[in-house]
Design a protein around this motif. Sequence first.
Motif, PDB file in Angstrom:
ATOM      1  N   SER A 250       0.853  -1.180   0.000  1.00 15.48           N
ATOM      2  CA  SER A 250       0.000   0.000   0.000  1.00 15.48           C
ATOM      3  C   SER A 250       0.891   1.233   0.000  1.00 15.48           C
ATOM      4  O   SER A 250       2.014   1.204   0.518  1.00 15.48           O
ATOM      5  N   THR A 251       0.409   2.314  -0.589  1.00 15.15           N
ATOM      6  CA  THR A 251       1.161   3.570  -0.601  1.00 15.15           C
ATOM      7  C   THR A 251       0.345   4.661   0.080  1.00 15.15           C
ATOM      8  O   THR A 251      -0.890   4.641   0.059  1.00 15.15           O
ATOM      9  N   GLN A 252       1.052   5.599   0.666  1.00 17.34           N
ATOM     10  CA  GLN A 252       0.397   6.660   1.426  1.00 17.34           C
ATOM     11  C   GLN A 252       0.473   7.986   0.675  1.00 17.34           C
ATOM     12  O   GLN A 252       1.539   8.396   0.209  1.00 17.34           O
ATOM     13  N   THR A 253      -0.662   8.653   0.554  1.00 15.19           N
ATOM     14  CA  THR A 253      -0.736   9.973  -0.058  1.00 15.19           C
ATOM     15  C   THR A 253      -1.523  10.893   0.865  1.00 15.19           C
ATOM     16  O   THR A 253      -2.659  10.574   1.234  1.00 15.19           O
ATOM     17  N   ASN A 254      -0.902  12.004   1.250  1.00 12.83           N
ATOM     18  CA  ASN A 254      -1.556  12.963   2.154  1.00 12.83           C
ATOM     19  C   ASN A 254      -2.078  12.288   3.417  1.00 12.83           C
ATOM     20  O   ASN A 254      -3.174  12.596   3.909  1.00 12.83           O
ATOM     21  N   GLY A 255      -1.297  11.338   3.930  1.00 12.09           N
ATOM     22  CA  GLY A 255      -1.646  10.684   5.182  1.00 12.09           C
ATOM     23  C   GLY A 255      -2.657   9.567   5.073  1.00 12.09           C
ATOM     24  O   GLY A 255      -3.050   8.986   6.090  1.00 12.09           O
ATOM     25  N   VAL A 256      -3.094   9.231   3.853  1.00 12.71           N
ATOM     26  CA  VAL A 256      -4.110   8.194   3.656  1.00 12.71           C
ATOM     27  C   VAL A 256      -3.494   7.022   2.901  1.00 12.71           C
ATOM     28  O   VAL A 256      -2.873   7.203   1.846  1.00 12.71           O
ATOM     29  N   TRP A 257      -3.681   5.803   3.442  1.00 12.41           N
ATOM     30  CA  TRP A 257      -3.154   4.606   2.794  1.00 12.41           C
ATOM     31  C   TRP A 257      -4.096   4.133   1.694  1.00 12.41           C
ATOM     32  O   TRP A 257      -5.312   4.122   1.865  1.00 12.41           O
ATOM     33  N   SER A 258      -3.508   3.748   0.562  1.00 15.05           N
ATOM     34  CA  SER A 258      -4.303   3.236  -0.555  1.00 15.05           C
ATOM     35  C   SER A 258      -4.813   1.832  -0.246  1.00 15.05           C
ATOM     36  O   SER A 258      -4.321   1.162   0.667  1.00 15.05           O
ATOM     37  N   PHE A 259      -5.796   1.385  -1.026  1.00 21.19           N
ATOM     38  CA  PHE A 259      -6.304   0.022  -0.854  1.00 21.19           C
ATOM     39  C   PHE A 259      -5.181  -0.951  -1.194  1.00 21.19           C
ATOM     40  O   PHE A 259      -4.580  -0.869  -2.264  1.00 21.19           O
ATOM     41  N   PRO A 260      -4.847  -1.873  -0.299  1.00 21.33           N
ATOM     42  CA  PRO A 260      -3.698  -2.764  -0.514  1.00 21.33           C
ATOM     43  C   PRO A 260      -3.862  -3.637  -1.753  1.00 21.33           C
ATOM     44  O   PRO A 260      -4.956  -4.099  -2.068  1.00 21.33           O
ATOM     45  N   GLN A 261      -2.733  -3.854  -2.427  1.00 22.48           N
ATOM     46  CA  GLN A 261      -2.701  -4.711  -3.601  1.00 22.48           C
ATOM     47  C   GLN A 261      -1.779  -5.905  -3.337  1.00 22.48           C
ATOM     48  O   GLN A 261      -0.765  -5.777  -2.653  1.00 22.48           O
ATOM     49  N   VAL A 262      -2.153  -7.047  -3.893  1.00 26.79           N
ATOM     50  CA  VAL A 262      -1.290  -8.224  -3.799  1.00 26.79           C
ATOM     51  C   VAL A 262      -0.057  -8.006  -4.673  1.00 26.79           C
ATOM     52  O   VAL A 262      -0.161  -7.495  -5.790  1.00 26.79           O
ATOM     53  N   VAL A 263       1.118  -8.346  -4.154  1.00 29.07           N
ATOM     54  CA  VAL A 263       2.343  -8.266  -4.954  1.00 29.07           C
ATOM     55  C   VAL A 263       2.373  -9.488  -5.868  1.00 29.07           C
ATOM     56  O   VAL A 263       2.732 -10.591  -5.453  1.00 29.07           O
ATOM     57  N   ALA A 264       1.977  -9.274  -7.102  1.00 25.95           N
ATOM     58  CA  ALA A 264       1.818 -10.381  -8.048  1.00 25.95           C
ATOM     59  C   ALA A 264       3.146 -11.083  -8.303  1.00 25.95           C
ATOM     60  O   ALA A 264       4.200 -10.458  -8.375  1.00 25.95           O
ATOM     61  N   GLY A 265       3.082 -12.408  -8.434  1.00 26.61           N
ATOM     62  CA  GLY A 265       4.254 -13.193  -8.789  1.00 26.61           C
ATOM     63  C   GLY A 265       5.092 -13.642  -7.619  1.00 26.61           C
ATOM     64  O   GLY A 265       5.960 -14.499  -7.764  1.00 26.61           O
ATOM     65  N   VAL A 266       4.855 -13.071  -6.449  1.00 27.42           N
ATOM     66  CA  VAL A 266       5.660 -13.427  -5.282  1.00 27.42           C
ATOM     67  C   VAL A 266       4.993 -14.533  -4.476  1.00 27.42           C
ATOM     68  O   VAL A 266       5.653 -15.393  -3.908  1.00 27.42           O
ATOM     69  N   ASN A 267       3.677 -14.507  -4.423  1.00 24.77           N
ATOM     70  CA  ASN A 267       2.949 -15.445  -3.572  1.00 24.77           C
ATOM     71  C   ASN A 267       2.796 -16.809  -4.231  1.00 24.77           C
ATOM     72  O   ASN A 267       2.197 -16.933  -5.292  1.00 24.77           O
TER      73      ASN A 267
END
Length: 504
Positions: free
Chosen positions: A64-81
Amino acid sequence: MKITTLLFSFILMMQGVLAQIVPLGQPISTALTDDFNPSVSGNGKTLLYEVIYRNSNKADVMISTQTNGVWSFPQVVAGVNTQTEQLTNGGYFINHAGNIILFHSNRYKGIGGTDIWYTEKNANGAWSAPTNFAKPINSTGNEIDPSMSPDGKFLYFTLLSDKKTPNGLPCGKIMVSERLSSSTWKAPVELPGTINTGCECGGKLLSDNKTFLFSSMRPGGKGGLDFYKSTLNDDGGFTTPINYAFINTPDDDKYISIAAGGSMLYAAAPGKGKDERDIVRCKVPDDMQPEMVKLYQGVLKNAATQTAITGQITVTHIKTGTSMVYRTAADGSYSVPVLTTDDYDMGIFSAAPGFEYLSLHIATSPVKKYEEKNIEFSLKPLTKGVEIPLSALSFKDVTAIDNASQLELNRAKLLLRLNPTISFEIQAYTDQVVTDTVRHTAMDKEVLNQADSTVTYSNDFTKEEARYIYDYLVQNGTSASRLSYKGMGVNPAEQKKKYVLIVK
């Protein structure tokens, strides 16, 4: 053993930090997942963590990435799992720049047991297929919990032994390997006995390149694995570890992360449901924080096309001459922490020849607080007439320069070595020229061997200074046929001292 929310809260309250524990909440943590092992990038804007879905026991690694103090909706790191009953992944770590993920796995095509793997973000933002670090990092044993120093020079991991904590968590000794090139590493060595006492794991070097955090089961702890803080000395040794008592519990304490700001810690704490953990953040007491840094971040670009290019940024401590090299990500982005306690020199080069370089002097910060400096570095292609300022160069006199000036001349030397077909003219300017005519007595004339009764003096040493630069570059391997030099006196438009290389 799982610590209940009530017990965890009581422990933190007794340690005086309960009011500073803040759950990240949704969208990071939900009632459907068990969330743990948070890892944040240097600027604290990218969060990597592991989840186990409570209804299926399936596991994923999320970002997840943070912009203006708000975390984005988490994404699965494709290819790692590739989590199955037979395959295990874990120990996920995101590097300081946020473009490399390290983890351990016993997946197919490993060296043996559990190995260290990595995936890297490409220029389009996609993560590459995982790559095994291979030998000498991996062995037929079990390597887990990798991390990387902020400059990418050192790789830390745990080599498991047959030891376990009372709760059954495996541990071993923390190892370190030094990078030799982009893809080769020295044989790992174990950290000294100051760190390794028999049951350690999860070592990581923070953004100040000094503070080392790790988990250890040793006398004097609160039970099981505890977090400890040590300081990496200039000679490579470590100070006596200090128990991170403000966050440790009677359970096994493992996996915390601290960004470059140093004041905020990310961890996993018991959630509301049974066997549920949530990602939380916690204020780090002042005396437990890493040293203060100023974080330089931005993008390296081609000044002519305004497109991103790759390169490297070298940060040098001016007094000692010790350097750290930071490479940009594939998209040209960079993230470079610099201690605020002394003067440093920064040199910015493109990875490919054919570009100028830039210099930046970083003075001791009068205000001891964390700062972020967002700078876009644009490098001009080396076309005819391009002027490359030797901005850190200054003369004590026409035959002496200081440490920062020496670093500047070394960069100029490197530029010429990387671009062997390009010729340059060295130009030196001064801020003002003062002449003085002095009438001498008969004795003065005899001593000075002057036929005239007056002598004119000038402070214009630009020709001598340009010659000094020329001589240095020639003496250090540049063909004299590629260089010329000229003392320019005063430039009426600028009226300042400066030294430049002009592409012929």
